[in-house]
Design a protein around this motif. Structure first.
Motif, short mmCIF file in Angstrom:
data_model
loop_
_atom_site.label_atom_id
_atom_site.label_comp_id
_atom_site.label_asym_id
_atom_site.label_seq_id
_atom_site.Cartn_x
_atom_site.Cartn_y
_atom_site.Cartn_z
N ASN A 1 0.81 -1.38 -0.02
CA ASN A 1 0.09 -0.11 0.05
C ASN A 1 0.76 1.43 -0.05
O ASN A 1 0.52 2.20 -0.81
CB ASN A 1 -1.02 0.04 1.33
N LYS A 2 2.01 1.30 0.65
CA LYS A 2 3.07 2.36 0.84
C LYS A 2 3.51 2.59 -0.67
O LYS A 2 3.58 3.86 -1.14
CB LYS A 2 4.14 2.01 1.57
N MET A 3 3.98 1.47 -1.51
CA MET A 3 4.34 1.60 -2.60
C MET A 3 3.33 2.11 -3.63
O MET A 3 3.51 2.82 -4.78
CB MET A 3 4.98 0.29 -3.07
N LEU A 4 2.06 1.63 -3.54
CA LEU A 4 0.82 1.92 -4.43
C LEU A 4 0.58 3.46 -4.32
O LEU A 4 0.18 4.16 -5.27
CB LEU A 4 -0.28 1.12 -4.25
N ALA A 5 1.03 3.91 -3.06
CA ALA A 5 0.76 5.23 -2.72
C ALA A 5 1.67 6.32 -3.63
O ALA A 5 1.48 7.35 -3.96
CB ALA A 5 0.76 5.68 -1.12
N LEU A 6 2.94 5.83 -3.50
CA LEU A 6 4.12 6.34 -4.19
C LEU A 6 3.79 6.59 -5.71
O LEU A 6 4.03 7.39 -6.39
CB LEU A 6 5.45 5.59 -3.88
N ILE A 7 3.40 5.25 -6.44
CA ILE A 7 2.93 5.39 -7.47
C ILE A 7 1.91 6.22 -7.85
O ILE A 7 1.76 6.72 -9.12
CB ILE A 7 2.80 3.93 -8.01
N LYS A 8 0.84 6.14 -7.08
CA LYS A 8 -0.24 7.23 -7.36
C LYS A 8 0.18 8.46 -7.46
O LYS A 8 -0.33 9.40 -8.32
CB LYS A 8 -1.31 7.01 -6.23
N GLN A 9 1.17 8.94 -6.37
CA GLN A 9 1.56 10.35 -6.30
C GLN A 9 2.37 10.51 -7.46
O GLN A 9 2.37 11.69 -8.13
CB GLN A 9 2.67 10.24 -5.20
N ALA A 10 3.25 9.57 -8.09
CA ALA A 10 4.23 9.73 -9.28
C ALA A 10 3.21 10.05 -10.58
O ALA A 10 3.63 10.84 -11.34
CB ALA A 10 5.00 8.34 -9.44
N VAL B 1 3.43 13.33 -12.99
CA VAL B 1 3.61 13.04 -14.38
C VAL B 1 2.31 13.73 -15.23
O VAL B 1 2.54 14.55 -16.07
CB VAL B 1 3.80 11.75 -14.85
N ALA B 2 1.18 13.30 -14.89
CA ALA B 2 -0.11 13.93 -15.34
C ALA B 2 -0.24 15.36 -15.21
O ALA B 2 -0.59 15.96 -16.24
CB ALA B 2 -1.47 13.30 -14.88
N GLU C 1 10.25 6.53 -13.48
CA GLU C 1 11.15 7.58 -13.19
C GLU C 1 10.83 8.44 -12.42
O GLU C 1 11.63 8.60 -11.17
CB GLU C 1 11.64 8.32 -14.61
N GLN C 2 9.81 8.79 -12.18
CA GLN C 2 9.23 9.89 -11.09
C GLN C 2 9.41 8.84 -9.75
O GLN C 2 9.74 9.60 -8.67
CB GLN C 2 7.79 10.21 -11.30
N VAL C 3 8.92 7.87 -9.65
CA VAL C 3 8.69 7.02 -8.43
C VAL C 3 10.51 7.10 -7.80
O VAL C 3 10.80 6.89 -6.80
CB VAL C 3 8.25 5.60 -8.68
N LYS C 4 11.30 6.77 -8.83
CA LYS C 4 12.77 6.52 -8.47
C LYS C 4 13.24 7.75 -7.88
O LYS C 4 14.16 7.93 -7.02
CB LYS C 4 13.77 6.13 -9.62
#
Length: 171
Positions: free
Chosen positions: A122-131, A135-136, A165-168
């Motif tokens: 869930n933490k990682m999915l939150a990072l992906i959502k933020q990224a 990007v959008a 790239e944004q997540v990294k």
């Protein structure tokens, strides 16, 4: 009169179809393979290792119990013909004791590991959502869909690499 009403309705429908088509053409739509981004994240392997380390002692204990149970079961099967009834009973009691301990320790361990994996996921999915949001916003996308929800999208609409790239960058 009926003809006039039909023409008016048909014209209105045709006009609204043209307006909605042109409005849709102005929207910028992107697609992201969330699962692919998730698996490509460098944090994914690190988190799996951390969870293994966190529960290592308990995993080792359950593993040893499984080995003991298997050893006792094989011994009972192999030597049953030469054992006395008392020895068989003792070995069966040991096997039952190991099974009880496995049930007592194995299931809660598995639940705890699953809970931790879900927390980290869930933490990682939150990072992906933020990224995705970042990007959008930068690229002025009106709508970003998950690739699993889309039957087909041109590669130019795929934002997965940019999101990765944004997540990294975020870490």
């Amino acid at each position: 009169m009926k003809q006039l009403a039909k023409h008016i309705v048909a014209t209105a429908m045709f006009g609204s179809a043209l307006v909605s088509t042109s409005a849709m053409a102005e929207q910028k739509i992107g697609v992201v393979d969330v699962q692919g981004v998730f698996q490509a994240m460098p944090q994914a392997a690190e988190i799996a290792n951390n969870i293994q380390i966190e529960f290592k002692d308990q995993i080792d204990e359950v593993s040893q119990l499984q080995k003991d149970g298997q050893f006792f079961a094989e011994r009972l099967q192999r030597d049953a013909a030469t054992m006395s009834e008392q020895e068989k009973k003792e070995l069966q009691d040991k096997i039952m004791g190991v099974r009880e301990k496995l049930a007592e320790k194995g299931q809660p361990l598995q639940q705890n590991i699953q809970r931790r994996q879900n927390e980290e996921r869930n933490k990682m999915l939150a990072l992906i959502k933020q990224a995705i949001d970042t990007v959008a916003a930068k690229s002025d996308y009106d709508l970003v869909l998950s690739s699993g929800a889309v039957a087909y999208a041109k590669e130019q609409h795929d934002l997965s690499d940019k999101v990765l790239e944004q997540v990294k960058k975020a870490n």
